[in-house]
Design a protein around this motif. Sequence first.
Motif, short mmCIF file in Angstrom:
data_model
loop_
_atom_site.label_atom_id
_atom_site.label_comp_id
_atom_site.label_asym_id
_atom_site.label_seq_id
_atom_site.Cartn_x
_atom_site.Cartn_y
_atom_site.Cartn_z
N LYS A 3 0.84 -1.20 0.00
CA LYS A 3 0.00 0.00 0.00
C LYS A 3 0.88 1.25 0.00
O LYS A 3 1.91 1.29 0.68
N ARG A 290 -6.60 1.45 2.23
CA ARG A 290 -5.98 1.67 0.92
C ARG A 290 -4.54 2.16 1.01
O ARG A 290 -3.79 2.08 0.03
N PHE A 291 -4.17 2.73 2.16
CA PHE A 291 -2.85 3.32 2.32
C PHE A 291 -2.16 2.77 3.57
O PHE A 291 -2.82 2.27 4.49
N GLU A 292 -0.85 2.89 3.60
CA GLU A 292 -0.07 2.66 4.82
C GLU A 292 -0.06 3.99 5.55
O GLU A 292 0.70 4.91 5.21
#
Length: 319
Positions: A3, A290-292
Motif C-alpha cells: 500500500k 488503501r494506504f499505509e
Amino acid sequence: MTKPPLLILLCAPRGFCAGVVRAIDAVERALVLYGAPVYVRHEIVHNKYVVEGLRRKGAVFVKELDEVPDGDAPVIFSAHGVPKSVPEAALARRLFGIDATCPLVTKVHREALLHHKRGRHILLIGHAGHPEVVGTQGQLPQGATTLVETLEDIATLSFADESALAFVTQTTLSVDDTSDIVRALQARFPAIVGPHKEDICYATTNRQGAVKRVAPLVEAMIVVGSANSSNSQRLREVAEREGCPVVRLLLRADDIDWSVFGGIATLGITAGASAPEVLVEEIMDAFAARFEVTVETVSTADESVFFPLPRELREQAAE
C-alpha cells in the motif's frame, strides 16, 4: 501489493464542542427520564448522523410546535436557539419545554436585548435563514435588527441616528471574514458598540485555527460534517483560503471520491463542531484500507469547556 504511504495530519481541536455535547445529552437524558417520544424542534444540531441516531432512540424531530401533540412529553429547543415566540407558544399550550440553546448563543441574545433596551439599533452579522440568526432576530421586535452578510451590504446601510448602533454576530462564522466586516462597520460608523468579548465561539475559533495550520501542509483536506452545518462550511472555506488544493466536506466514508483522494501522499482531517468522532475514525479507517497510514495530530489549543444540562434535567438528575 504494497500500500502507498499516506501521512494524515489530524487537526485538534475538532468535532463536538461543549454546546453540542450539552444539546445531545439533553435529548438523551430526557429519553431516559421520560421515555419516548421526546420532541425536538428542528435538528438538535446540524449533523444527519447524530439526528438519525437520536431518532432511532425515540426522538421525534418537528419543524414547528404545531406538530407536537398536547400532553406532557418534553419538547426540546435546539442548540441554535429559537425566537422568543417559541417558548412563549409552548408555555401557552402547557407543553413541557426544555431549552437546549448553547449558552454562547444565549450570550448573544442577552447582548442584543441589552443594546435594544439602551436604544440602539442592532446590526446582526450572520447568514440569512440560519436558525441561529432567526433565533437572535426573534429576541427583539420586528425592525430592531438589520442583517449584515457581506462587506458589500455595508455600503447600502443608512440610519437616522448613527450614534445609536451596536453589532452582534452569529457564533459560527469565519473568524477572518467577520473581522473584515467588523472593521468595515467601525470605519463606516465610528460610534458603533460591539460586544465586550467577541461573539464567535471558542470552538469555531479553535477549529479554524487548527485548519489554518494544517491546510498549507497537505495535498488534500477533509472536513467531516453535514452540508447544512455553518461551522463545517466555514472550515471548508478556511482550508480553501489557506491554499489547500483539494478540500471536501464529507459526512461519511461512503462519500469519499477515490478518484480525487486515491493518489495523495498527505491529507488533513478536521471535523465540524457538530460532527462525532466516530465519523472521523470511519473515514480514517477507509484510508487505512488503501494506504499505509501514519497519523500526526496538530494541536493548536486545549479545550476544557463544559456546560451543564438545562436546569429541568439537572433537577431530575439530582432527584
